[in-house]
Motif scaffolding. Structure first.
Motif, PDB file in Angstrom:
ATOM      1  N   PRO A 345       0.808  -1.221   0.000  1.00 44.87           N
ATOM      2  CA  PRO A 345       0.000   0.000   0.000  1.00 44.87           C
ATOM      3  C   PRO A 345       0.839   1.268   0.000  1.00 44.87           C
ATOM      4  CG  PRO A 345      -0.852  -1.598   1.590  1.00 44.87           C
ATOM      5  CD  PRO A 345       0.473  -2.123   1.127  1.00 44.87           C
ATOM      6  N   ASP A 346       0.302   2.299  -0.650  1.00 44.89           N
ATOM      7  CA  ASP A 346       0.979   3.600  -0.675  1.00 44.89           C
ATOM      8  C   ASP A 346       0.070   4.731  -0.227  1.00 44.89           C
ATOM      9  OD1 ASP A 346      -0.762   3.675  -2.818  1.00 44.89           O
ATOM     10  OD2 ASP A 346       0.686   4.555  -4.214  1.00 44.89           O
ATOM     11  N   GLY A 347      -1.194   4.401   0.113  1.00 44.46           N
ATOM     12  CA  GLY A 347      -2.128   5.437   0.533  1.00 44.46           C
ATOM     13  C   GLY A 347      -2.698   6.237  -0.621  1.00 44.46           C
ATOM     14  N   LEU A 348      -2.382   5.860  -1.856  1.00 51.17           N
ATOM     15  CA  LEU A 348      -2.834   6.604  -3.032  1.00 51.17           C
ATOM     16  C   LEU A 348      -3.696   5.746  -3.953  1.00 51.17           C
ATOM     17  CD1 LEU A 348       0.562   8.391  -3.763  1.00 51.17           C
ATOM     18  CD2 LEU A 348      -1.499   9.445  -2.801  1.00 51.17           C
ATOM     19  N   ASP A 349      -3.323   4.495  -4.126  1.00 52.98           N
ATOM     20  CA  ASP A 349      -4.124   3.541  -4.891  1.00 52.98           C
ATOM     21  C   ASP A 349      -4.956   2.751  -3.889  1.00 52.98           C
ATOM     22  OD1 ASP A 349      -5.167   1.398  -6.315  1.00 52.98           O
ATOM     23  OD2 ASP A 349      -3.356   1.067  -7.496  1.00 52.98           O
ATOM     24  N   LYS A 350      -6.258   3.003  -3.897  1.00 54.67           N
ATOM     25  CA  LYS A 350      -7.134   2.434  -2.870  1.00 54.67           C
ATOM     26  C   LYS A 350      -7.432   0.951  -3.061  1.00 54.67           C
ATOM     27  CE  LYS A 350     -10.285   5.700  -3.386  1.00 54.67           C
ATOM     28  NZ  LYS A 350     -11.526   6.496  -3.153  1.00 54.67           N
ATOM     29  N   THR A 351      -6.962   0.355  -4.153  1.00 55.21           N
ATOM     30  CA  THR A 351      -7.224  -1.059  -4.377  1.00 55.21           C
ATOM     31  C   THR A 351      -6.183  -1.965  -3.723  1.00 55.21           C
ATOM     32  OG1 THR A 351      -5.931  -1.181  -6.433  1.00 55.21           O
ATOM     33  CG2 THR A 351      -8.235  -0.508  -6.625  1.00 55.21           C
ATOM     34  N   LEU A 352      -5.146  -1.384  -3.145  1.00 50.56           N
ATOM     35  CA  LEU A 352      -4.035  -2.193  -2.650  1.00 50.56           C
ATOM     36  C   LEU A 352      -4.371  -2.948  -1.369  1.00 50.56           C
ATOM     37  CD1 LEU A 352      -0.951   0.095  -3.367  1.00 50.56           C
ATOM     38  CD2 LEU A 352      -1.976  -1.664  -4.784  1.00 50.56           C
ATOM     39  N   VAL A 353      -3.769  -4.135  -1.259  1.00 47.93           N
ATOM     40  CA  VAL A 353      -3.968  -5.008  -0.105  1.00 47.93           C
ATOM     41  C   VAL A 353      -2.627  -5.203   0.592  1.00 47.93           C
ATOM     42  CG1 VAL A 353      -4.621  -7.336   0.646  1.00 47.93           C
ATOM     43  CG2 VAL A 353      -5.890  -6.206  -1.206  1.00 47.93           C
ATOM     44  N   ASP A 354      -2.632  -5.126   1.900  1.00 45.33           N
ATOM     45  CA  ASP A 354      -1.398  -5.304   2.680  1.00 45.33           C
ATOM     46  C   ASP A 354      -1.208  -6.789   2.974  1.00 45.33           C
ATOM     47  OD1 ASP A 354       0.868  -4.875   4.131  1.00 45.33           O
ATOM     48  OD2 ASP A 354      -0.154  -4.093   5.907  1.00 45.33           O
ATOM     49  N   ALA A 355      -0.546  -7.477   2.055  1.00 47.60           N
ATOM     50  CA  ALA A 355      -0.302  -8.916   2.192  1.00 47.60           C
ATOM     51  C   ALA A 355       1.198  -9.171   2.218  1.00 47.60           C
ATOM     52  CB  ALA A 355      -0.946  -9.680   1.044  1.00 47.60           C
ATOM     53  N   ALA A 356       1.599 -10.219   2.897  1.00 45.35           N
ATOM     54  CA  ALA A 356       3.020 -10.559   3.027  1.00 45.35           C
ATOM     55  C   ALA A 356       3.582 -11.080   1.711  1.00 45.35           C
ATOM     56  CB  ALA A 356       3.195 -11.610   4.121  1.00 45.35           C
ATOM     57  N   PHE A 357       4.884 -10.873   1.523  1.00 42.68           N
ATOM     58  CA  PHE A 357       5.624 -11.469   0.409  1.00 42.68           C
ATOM     59  C   PHE A 357       6.838 -12.169   1.005  1.00 42.68           C
ATOM     60  CE2 PHE A 357       9.008 -10.793  -2.955  1.00 42.68           C
ATOM     61  CZ  PHE A 357       8.604 -11.843  -3.753  1.00 42.68           C
ATOM     62  N   ASN A 358       6.651 -13.437   1.337  1.00 42.23           N
ATOM     63  CA  ASN A 358       7.687 -14.187   2.060  1.00 42.23           C
ATOM     64  C   ASN A 358       8.467 -15.091   1.099  1.00 42.23           C
ATOM     65  OD1 ASN A 358       6.902 -13.035   4.550  1.00 42.23           O
ATOM     66  ND2 ASN A 358       5.254 -14.537   4.754  1.00 42.23           N
TER      67      ASN A 358
END
Length: 555
Positions: A345-358
């Motif tokens: 997320p960047d606070g600008l594109d509202k479609t973003l999901v905060d998911a892990a990338f492990n």
């Protein structure tokens, strides 16, 4: 004969005037009639009787006024609809437990005798050399700038060389590294972006005549994040005009393996430049095949992330519910390194999901449940041998493969979703008549698609998205049984289906034809499952060498 002809012409003129009077009101406004409704019904596969047409007239006339009023509001391409696509199925659990990023470890990289021999080194190899002060970012940047100037015109894959910015960023990277401030594996690495990403101080042309002088004086989130990671922007690369194909306002981007062929697109310059060793990596976008297709044609490795993974702020919008941004590079591991700096997320594109990338390069393949699209592979007779070899390599690595089938839906018919959104994104271009300036004016090109999209009923667009909801749920039922699956790049429904559902894809070369042209295979994952498909693709590439081959550039 002459008097009769005059009478006919006179009657025709009177008829035309009467018809015009029926259609036009004062001030040039259109007056709708029942006959218009009857004709329009045929465009939508509907049929109403006279009474129903009569009862609709007032509402339709009012709606026409609504459209005219709304068209007075200027809408920039960057303004997204209030309705947002959500690819997450009911019951899906997002992994937010972020663990350490674990790429493969390089112990020693030997510098080549000549600087230009670094042109085909991977990001991870170049990163080791820069970190260990075996080469400077400035020297590397100047070498790639020289190759862009030398080969770019023949390949028609460069729009703008950002030399001033590149030298400034390279010198900054060298100074920071000399002071012990190392930002990570992209620090000092040159790269390019598809010319639909805004950059301060440079034009963003979208590859299109009407926008060739366009200056969007801000940095797209992806550009900003790569700068924060220390990467060096050296070029803005060609794209098929408004993100279709490989034809742009300056020509046709070429495939470095065979310059009589186009590079495919629409991330044309990104794939062509990386393939030709003009850059270590580049950023592309995909709505329907625009990373997969040029990567296949040019023999590069590409990642199309999950929808909602990478911010599209500062990027040209084509389809708000299908656009995705991802890296094109020499290997799956490189894609992992680049993606790690881009996502979130960047606070600008509202479609973003905060998911892990492990990401873990040493992921044990035998622990993965791996499917493959057997029917599609068998049906693609010209490429079947390459898929069979790919599957054999995976089995040798410990993979247990299960044939699967995708949910059956009319996914190509559902592509009206893309057409409707694209028509909205370029509404002003169509209504102004400036679509006549686009290079490709054939039937199967944007001007026709934009115009035809005006006849997609809102009801049908919504119905397509309702079917999409069911498709997402059924796709989740399939992905509950597997972790990854292997697919051909084009055969069958997979490409459009997964662009509609938002699932991630890694495309890598898996062979060469008799004409020495690359072939490819796709590793498909769960939503937000980039780590698994990248690790699997990385281990496949460790066992093969297709990604290490490069074109001769004998021109």
């Amino acid at each position: 004969m002459k008097p009769t002809r005059r009478i006919v012409l006179f009657i025709s003129a009177i008829t035309a005037v009467l018809l015009l009077g029926m259609v036009l009101q004062e001030k040039g406004k259109i007056t709708l009639t029942k006959d218009m409704i009857a004709h329009a019904e045929k465009l939508f596969g509907l049929q109403f009787n006279e009474a129903k047409r009569d009862s609709m007239l007032e509402s339709l006339q009012e709606q026409l006024g609504n459209y005219e009023a709304m068209r007075k509001i200027k809408l920039d391409n960057s303004v997204a609809p209030a309705l947002q696509f959500n690819p997450i199925p009911v019951g899906f659990k997002i992994d937010q437990d972020k663990k350490s990023f674990k790429p493969a470890r390089l112990d020693n990289v030997i510098p080549p005798p000549a600087l230009e021999d670094l042109a085909y080194y991977s990001v991870s190899e170049l990163a080791w050399l820069i970190k260990n002060k075996k080469v400077t970012s400035e020297l590397l940047t100047k070498m790639f700038l020289d190759r862009l100037r030398r080969y770019g015109p023949k390949l028609e894959n460069v729009i703008t060389i950002t030399e001033g910015l590149a030298i400034k960023q390279a010198r900054k990277a060298d100074a920071e590294i000399a002071q012990g401030k190392y930002r990570g594996p992209l620090h000092g690495i040159p790269y390019g972006v598809k010319d639909l990403l805004a950059t301060v101080g440079y034009k963003t042309t979208w590859g299109s005549v009407p926008y060739k002088e366009q200056l969007i004086d801000e940095d797209a989130t992806v550009v900003r994040r790569l700068e924060e990671a220390g990467a060096v922007l050296v070029a803005k690369l060609t794209m098929g005009e408004l993100a279709w194909g490989d034809v742009w306002y300056g020509g046709k981007t070429r495939n470095p393996w065979d310059t009589t062929r186009g590079s495919s697109g629409s991330s044309a310059g990104s794939a062509s430049a990386v393939s030709a060793g003009l850059l270590p990596f580049a950023i592309g976008t995909e709505t329907w095949g625009s990373i997969v297709s040029p990567s296949t044609e040019c023999g590069t490795s590409g990642l199309r992330p999950t929808y909602g993974r990478v911010s599209r702020y500062g990027a040209m919008a084509l389809s708000w519910s299908m656009d995705k941004i991802g890296p094109i590079a020499r290997s799956a591991e490189d894609c992992a390194l680049i993606f790690n700096a881009m996502y979130g997320p960047d606070g600008l594109d509202k479609t973003l999901v905060d998911a892990a990338f492990n990401y873990d390069a040493s992921l044990k393949i035998s622990n993965l449940r791996i499917g493959y699209l057997k029917s599609d592979m068998d049906r693609d007779s010209t490429r079947k041998a390459y898929y069979d070899t790919t599957l054999a390599v995976l089995r040798k690595l410990g993979a247990k493969l299960t044939p699967i089938q995708l949910p059956q839906y009319p996914v190509y018919d559902m592509a009206i979703i893309l057409s409707a959104e694209a028509g909205a994104a370029f509404d002003e271009l169509t209504r102004s008549g400036k679509d006549d300036q686009l290079v490709r004016q054939i039937k199967n090109a944007w001007p026709t698609v934009f115009r035809a999209s005006r006849f997609i009923p809102a009801v049908e667009y919504i119905q397509a998205n309702r079917i999409r909801t069911q498709l997402i749920q059924d796709m989740q039922s399939l992905m509950d049984t597997i972790d990854v699956y292997i697919a051909p790049p084009f055969e069958g429904d997979n490409l459009i289906l997964t662009n509609l559902t938002g699932h991630p894809c890694v495309v890598v070369p898996n062979g060469f034809t008799e004409r020495n042209l690359p072939t490819s295979v796709c590793f498909m994952g769960k939503l937000f499952g980039e780590a698994e498909i990248l690790a699997l693709a990385k281990q496949y590439q460790d066992a093969t060498d297709y990604h290490k081959r490069h074109p001769g550039l004998r021109f």
